[in-house]
Design a protein around this motif. Structure first.
Motif, PDB file in Angstrom:
ATOM      1  N   GLY A 175       0.809  -1.224   0.000  1.00  0.00           N
ATOM      2  CA  GLY A 175       0.000   0.000   0.000  1.00  0.00           C
ATOM      3  C   GLY A 175       0.837   1.266   0.000  1.00  0.00           C
ATOM      4  N   VAL A 176       1.845   1.329   0.867  1.00  0.00           N
ATOM      5  CA  VAL A 176       2.624   2.568   0.950  1.00  0.00           C
ATOM      6  C   VAL A 176       3.595   2.712  -0.210  1.00  0.00           C
ATOM      7  N   ILE A 177       4.065   1.599  -0.775  1.00  0.00           N
ATOM      8  CA  ILE A 177       4.905   1.698  -1.983  1.00  0.00           C
ATOM      9  C   ILE A 177       4.062   2.204  -3.151  1.00  0.00           C
ATOM     10  N   ALA A 178       2.823   1.730  -3.238  1.00  0.00           N
ATOM     11  CA  ALA A 178       1.918   2.243  -4.280  1.00  0.00           C
ATOM     12  C   ALA A 178       1.636   3.725  -4.061  1.00  0.00           C
ATOM     13  N   LEU A 179       1.471   4.128  -2.797  1.00  0.00           N
ATOM     14  CA  LEU A 179       1.255   5.551  -2.486  1.00  0.00           C
ATOM     15  C   LEU A 179       2.434   6.388  -2.959  1.00  0.00           C
ATOM     16  N   ALA A 180       3.641   5.939  -2.667  1.00  0.00           N
ATOM     17  CA  ALA A 180       4.834   6.686  -3.075  1.00  0.00           C
ATOM     18  C   ALA A 180       4.993   6.683  -4.600  1.00  0.00           C
ATOM     19  N   TRP A 181       4.797   5.526  -5.219  1.00  0.00           N
ATOM     20  CA  TRP A 181       5.003   5.387  -6.665  1.00  0.00           C
ATOM     21  C   TRP A 181       3.990   6.211  -7.456  1.00  0.00           C
ATOM     22  N   TYR A 182       2.723   5.973  -7.214  1.00  0.00           N
ATOM     23  CA  TYR A 182       1.688   6.698  -7.958  1.00  0.00           C
ATOM     24  C   TYR A 182       1.575   8.142  -7.494  1.00  0.00           C
ATOM     25  N   GLY A 183       1.897   8.391  -6.229  1.00  0.00           N
ATOM     26  CA  GLY A 183       1.940   9.775  -5.752  1.00  0.00           C
ATOM     27  C   GLY A 183       2.988  10.587  -6.474  1.00  0.00           C
ATOM     28  N   TYR A 184       4.129   9.950  -6.781  1.00  0.00           N
ATOM     29  CA  TYR A 184       5.170  10.639  -7.558  1.00  0.00           C
ATOM     30  C   TYR A 184       4.659  10.994  -8.949  1.00  0.00           C
ATOM     31  N   GLU A 185       3.947  10.062  -9.578  1.00  0.00           N
ATOM     32  CA  GLU A 185       3.386  10.335 -10.921  1.00  0.00           C
ATOM     33  C   GLU A 185       2.376  11.476 -10.853  1.00  0.00           C
ATOM     34  N   ILE A 186       1.519  11.458  -9.849  1.00  0.00           N
ATOM     35  CA  ILE A 186       0.512  12.507  -9.691  1.00  0.00           C
ATOM     36  C   ILE A 186       1.179  13.855  -9.448  1.00  0.00           C
ATOM     37  N   ALA A 187       2.174  13.871  -8.561  1.00  0.00           N
ATOM     38  CA  ALA A 187       2.865  15.126  -8.240  1.00  0.00           C
ATOM     39  C   ALA A 187       3.645  15.657  -9.440  1.00  0.00           C
ATOM     40  N   TYR A 244       0.062  22.100  -6.733  1.00  0.00           N
ATOM     41  CA  TYR A 244       1.166  21.182  -7.030  1.00  0.00           C
ATOM     42  C   TYR A 244       2.131  21.077  -5.856  1.00  0.00           C
ATOM     43  N   PHE A 245       2.239  22.110  -5.029  1.00  0.00           N
ATOM     44  CA  PHE A 245       3.064  21.998  -3.823  1.00  0.00           C
ATOM     45  C   PHE A 245       2.469  20.953  -2.887  1.00  0.00           C
ATOM     46  N   PHE A 246       1.160  21.039  -2.722  1.00  0.00           N
ATOM     47  CA  PHE A 246       0.458  20.102  -1.851  1.00  0.00           C
ATOM     48  C   PHE A 246       0.580  18.673  -2.367  1.00  0.00           C
ATOM     49  N   LYS A 247       0.438  18.473  -3.660  1.00  0.00           N
ATOM     50  CA  LYS A 247       0.507  17.121  -4.216  1.00  0.00           C
ATOM     51  C   LYS A 247       1.902  16.518  -4.097  1.00  0.00           C
ATOM     52  N   SER A 248       2.909  17.348  -3.881  1.00  0.00           N
ATOM     53  CA  SER A 248       4.262  16.836  -3.655  1.00  0.00           C
ATOM     54  C   SER A 248       4.367  16.088  -2.327  1.00  0.00           C
TER      55      SER A 248
END
Length: 196
Positions: free
Chosen positions: A101-113, A133-137
């Protein structure tokens, strides 16, 4: 233990730093209520700022909560088990559920950011067009902090499986319930005058 405490120290520091979002959130809500209902002059920025403050608090305090072992869990049966069994169960569950779950959060969160930074995303909810975009980082950053703290928790599990005792955590704030449970009732009764 030095590495575990270093990771926990980072999680505690980040959690305390982002804990100030509560104060900012409280002040901005109070300000918005005052200007909206007393002065009849609502702001265009307060709603977006409140969402971003709450989101930042929620995202960045996850590792803090994990470091303090304060995440909600259904431990009705778990707490009755021996510590070695608890540690073994935690160890397996971290690999099965937590890390994916947290690896997916980091991985897809990076794409979103990165997408958000590329087109300088702004909020479409308000006329103020606040940049988000600051917040999404914070999304991939929180995922990375959770992965790091999860590694420290795995090390704790290994130590508990070997020794049969959970290693001490870095101390921080305590729940009122825990403080009340630790009060020595005999000392309180001997210190208070009896009513006769």
């Amino acid at each position: 233990m030095k590495i575990i405490y270093a990771i926990e120290g980072l999680s505690l520091w980040v959690g305390r730093a982002f804990g100030w979002c509560i104060l900012i959130l409280t002040l901005s809500v109070s300000y918005e209520v005052f200007v909206r209902y007393v002065l009849n002059s609502p702001t265009v920025w307060a709603f977006d700022m409140m969402i971003q403050m709450y989101g930042a608090l929620f995202l960045m305090c996850g590792a803090y909560a994990l470091a303090q072992d304060t995440h909600v869990r259904a431990d009705v049966v778990y707490r009755l088990l021996p510590i070695k069994v608890q540690a073994s169960l935690d160890f397996v569950l971290y690999f099965l559920f937590f890390f994916p779950g947290v690896i997916a959060l980091a991985w897809y969160g990076y794409e979103i950011a990165s997408d958000s930074w590329r087109y300088k995303e702004v909020s479409f909810n308000s006329p103020a067009s606040i940049q988000i975009y600051f917040f999404k980082s914070l999304i991939p950053l929180s995922g990375a902090l959770l992965v790091l703290q999860g590694c420290a928790e795995l090390a704790r599990c290994v130590m508990a499986m070997r020794t049969g005792a959970w290693p001490e955590r870095l101390a921080d704030v305590k729940e009122t319930e825990d403080l009340l449970a630790s009060i020595d009732l005999d000392a309180i009764q001997s210190a208070t005058p009896s009513n006769k």
